[in-house]
Design a protein around this motif. Structure first.
Motif, PDB file in Angstrom:
ATOM      1  N   ASN A   1      74.589  19.636  14.396  1.00 50.34           N
ATOM      2  CA  ASN A   1      74.935  20.382  15.607  1.00 50.34           C
ATOM      3  C   ASN A   1      75.090  21.861  15.253  1.00 50.34           C
ATOM      4  O   ASN A   1      75.760  22.203  14.276  1.00 50.34           O
ATOM      5  CB  ASN A   1      76.238  19.853  16.207  1.00 50.34           C
ATOM      6  CG  ASN A   1      76.049  18.485  16.844  1.00 50.34           C
ATOM      7  OD1 ASN A   1      74.978  18.170  17.339  1.00 50.34           O
ATOM      8  ND2 ASN A   1      77.076  17.651  16.808  1.00 50.34           N
ATOM      9  N   GLY A   2      74.468  22.720  16.060  1.00 52.12           N
ATOM     10  CA  GLY A   2      74.572  24.157  15.817  1.00 52.12           C
ATOM     11  C   GLY A   2      73.532  24.708  14.867  1.00 52.12           C
ATOM     12  O   GLY A   2      73.520  25.914  14.584  1.00 52.12           O
TER      13      GLY A   2
ATOM     14  N   SER B   1      80.948  21.924  21.931  1.00 52.11           N
ATOM     15  CA  SER B   1      79.806  21.109  22.349  1.00 52.11           C
ATOM     16  C   SER B   1      80.265  19.687  22.659  1.00 52.11           C
ATOM     17  O   SER B   1      81.377  19.272  22.297  1.00 52.11           O
ATOM     18  CB  SER B   1      78.761  21.058  21.233  1.00 52.11           C
ATOM     19  OG  SER B   1      79.265  20.335  20.121  1.00 52.11           O
TER      20      SER B   1
END
Length: 634
Positions: A36-37, A432
């Motif tokens: 993620n990211g 998120s």
């Protein structure tokens, strides 16, 4: 083709891509993976033209039509079927032009437009849209309902159907299996395998990636690395690459240590100063290899609960539903200590309703639910994320559960879920979906439950976190009931299934492949058209493909079988000669004085023929292996 040339991209102070060069060829089906990211969604935004690179280029053919799944669905009054048909922009444009030409009574234009509509298969468009909706789980009567009447999860399916309806050259899918049940995921796999364009799909579902993808693009360390093959092949290739990188790193570390040792020992000596200085320069010029890191950022486990009662729950003649309408009836089952149960059933069959009953969020309409006195439930559902306080931090949430605990202990615990340093103190709101899901799981783990109820726990979680959760669940000493479309999670953490179907809940005797076959049989018995079933199985098409595969296999096998035949004749011929020679060499006659020359010659020939036979046998085995590989691949 898609080309990234020396691409660089920053978002705020974070550099996502640095000098990335990548080529994706037409027809490739590429799974985009990474933490993620890392920049996966930003890559999609670049391709859609929503972001501009800070350096380099992101190039697509100018004539390509691109499709992607909209994140928002307005509350429209148009029918679901019409909404999906809107996905084919060219079709809608031609239909509008035809209506206008008919208003003008322009015969020439009408004729031309009818030809154009035939070219884009306009007259099968409604059937194709209906097939997409059926595959995504919509009942025939639901297709005429207005979009505004559907819940958020079903609207996401409508957006997916609209994207699939587009006759696109490039299809971008970002986590398409979220909000889908297992059967719909299987249908989507089949559909995507037949998609003729270029596909880029972000997913954390390894089975889905294995089934669909021809390539994997790993987004990590400000770069994108393309691997050939599905996710399993990528894992093997990545492991090999990391092993080589680690070996190179260790070799370089030894080289650096040697150079530094020389510099330290001799830099003060006049006779060696020049050599020491040259090694200083060599050390400065050395392009450093970084150590290979494969460690997951997640490190957590479920502590042993204070109590492990048996049984935990007992259901006797229960009916559950909403209002006065039961969804499930006559449920008589028990949850034993240590049970590991997966719930199977189509979307809407009542799996989540059953979980809500067990979690005490829904009271039974009839029957009796008996709970162990020391029962402690850990319940994860999608709405758990909505219960998080957006203005508060992860640390605050855990402190609410454990006000007496030391802050350092709580921060260490949160670190296992990758909330380190300032991340543990940041407000939840901007996080998120994956980060919020991790926090919700952390709160459950802290409570030390003896029964876990997990309803789609992997939505929003990346592959590393899914793996960490799977490992933790395998070691969980309590009981587990899970609903998930993630087959890897189900297979690794459950040992039996309950089937939720036809208003009942019954034990299912079999594994996930047995369930898939059972569902297919159900669809065939129900008389549903085979080309619109929820598993994407078209019996005629399947038979045609099988016939083509057999023909292709026969064509590929023929030259190998011919070679095999020649080798077998040669083996037979040489084998006879060898037997004759060995018979002579074993006889008394061979050792008579008058046969001395023949004995020498026969010994030489036996050696030569044995060598030839060994060589031919190796060729024969190699061809046999090729044939077996062909059989396995078709």
């Amino acid at each position: 083709m898609i080309q990234l040339k020396n691409l660089s991209l920053r978002r705020g102070v974070k550099e996502l891509f640095n000098n990335v060069t990548l080529t994706i060829n037409p027809g490739n089906r590429v799974g985009v993976v990474g933490g993620n990211g890392a920049g996966k969604s930003s890559l999609f935004a670049l391709l859609r033209g929503e972001l501009v690179p800070d350096g380099g280029d992101a190039l697509l053919p100018p004539n390509w039509t691109m499709a992607h799944v909209a994140q928002e669905t307005p509350a429209l009054e148009v029918s679901a079927l019409d909404y999906v048909l809107d996905g084919d922009a060219e079709l809608r444009s031609l239909q509008a032009a035809l209506a206008e030409a008919e208003t003008r009574n322009d015969g020439e234009a009408i004729g031309h437009l009818h030809a154009e509509l035939a070219h884009v298969d306009a007259y099968t468009a409604e059937a194709r849209a209906s097939k997409l909706l059926a595959g995504l789980g919509f009942a025939p009567e639901a297709m005429s309902r207005p979009v505004s009447s559907f819940s958020g999860g079903w609207r996401m399916r409508l957006n997916l159907a609209q994207a699939l309806m587009c006759r696109s050259d490039l299809l971008l899918l970002d986590e398409p299996t979220n909000h889908l049940d297992l059967e719909t995921v299987l249908w989507l796999e089949e559909w995507l395998k037949g998609y003729p364009g270029t596909l880029l799909v972000i997913s954390h579902d390894r089975d889905f990636l294995d089934a669909v993808c021809t390539h994997i693009a790993e987004v990590a360390n400000q770069s994108i690395t393309l691997y050939t093959g599905n996710y399993s092949a990528y894992e093997e290739a990545r492991a090999a690459r990391l092993a080589l990188q680690q070996a190179a790193y260790e070799k370089q570390q030894r080289q650096i240590a040697h150079l530094e040792s020389f510099i330290t020992r001799f830099k003060a000596k006049a006779t060696k100063a020049r050599q020491a200085q040259s090694r200083v320069k060599a050390l400065e010029r050395l392009e450093r290899i970084s150590a290979a890191h494969v460690d997951t950022p997640f490190d957590f486990h479920f502590d042993t609960p204070a109590n492990l009662p048996n049984p935990l729950l007992n259901l006797d003649g229960i009916a559950i539903g909403y209002g006065d309408k039961p969804i499930l009836s006559r449920i008589s089952l028990s949850v034993e200590g240590g049970s590991r149960i997966g719930l199977l059933g189509v979307n809407g069959a009542g799996k989540s309703t059953l979980v809500k009953l067990l979690a005490d969020e829904l009271a039974p309409m009839t029957g009796k639910l008996t709970k162990a006195q020391t029962l402690k439930i850990g319940y994860f559902a999608q709405h758990q994320l909505e219960t998080l306080r957006e203005d508060e931090s992860p640390l605050w949430h855990v402190q609410k559960l454990a006000p007496e605990a030391r802050e350092q202990d709580l921060r260490t615990f949160l670190g296992g879920f990758n909330f380190h340093g300032d991340a543990a103190l940041a407000p939840v709101g901007p996080m998120s979906g994956g980060e919020k899901a991790r926090l919700a799981l952390a709160l459950i783990v802290w409570e030390k439950p003896n029964l876990l109820l997990l309803d789609e726990p992997t939505n929003h979680l990346d592959l590393e976190m899914r793996h960490a959760l799977t490992m933790a669940l395998q070691d969980f000493p309590g009981a587990l009931i899970v609903v998930s479309h993630d087959r890897a999670l189900l297979e690794a953490t459950t040992d039996r299934f309950w089937l939720v179907s036809g208003g009942a809940v019954t034990p299912f005797d079999g594994d996930l492949e047995d369930y898939r076959r059972w569902r297919l049989e159900q669809l065939v018995e129900s008389g549903k058209p085979s080309d619109g079933d929820a598993l994407g199985v078209n019996r005629k098409e399947q038979k045609r493909q099988e016939a083509e595969a057999r023909q292709r296999l026969s064509t590929l096998k023929k030259p190998l079988q011919q070679k095999l035949g020649k080798l077998e004749k040669e083996l037979e011929k040489l084998g006879k000669i060898k037997n004759e020679l060995e018979a002579f060499l074993a006889s008394e006659e061979a050792y008579l004085p008058e046969n001395k020359v023949k004995l020498t010659e026969s010994s030489r020939q036996q050696g030569e023929i044995s060598s030839q036979l060994a060589s031919i046998e190796e060729d024969w085995l190699a061809i046999q292996e090729e044939l077996e590989a062909l059989e396995a691949s078709i």
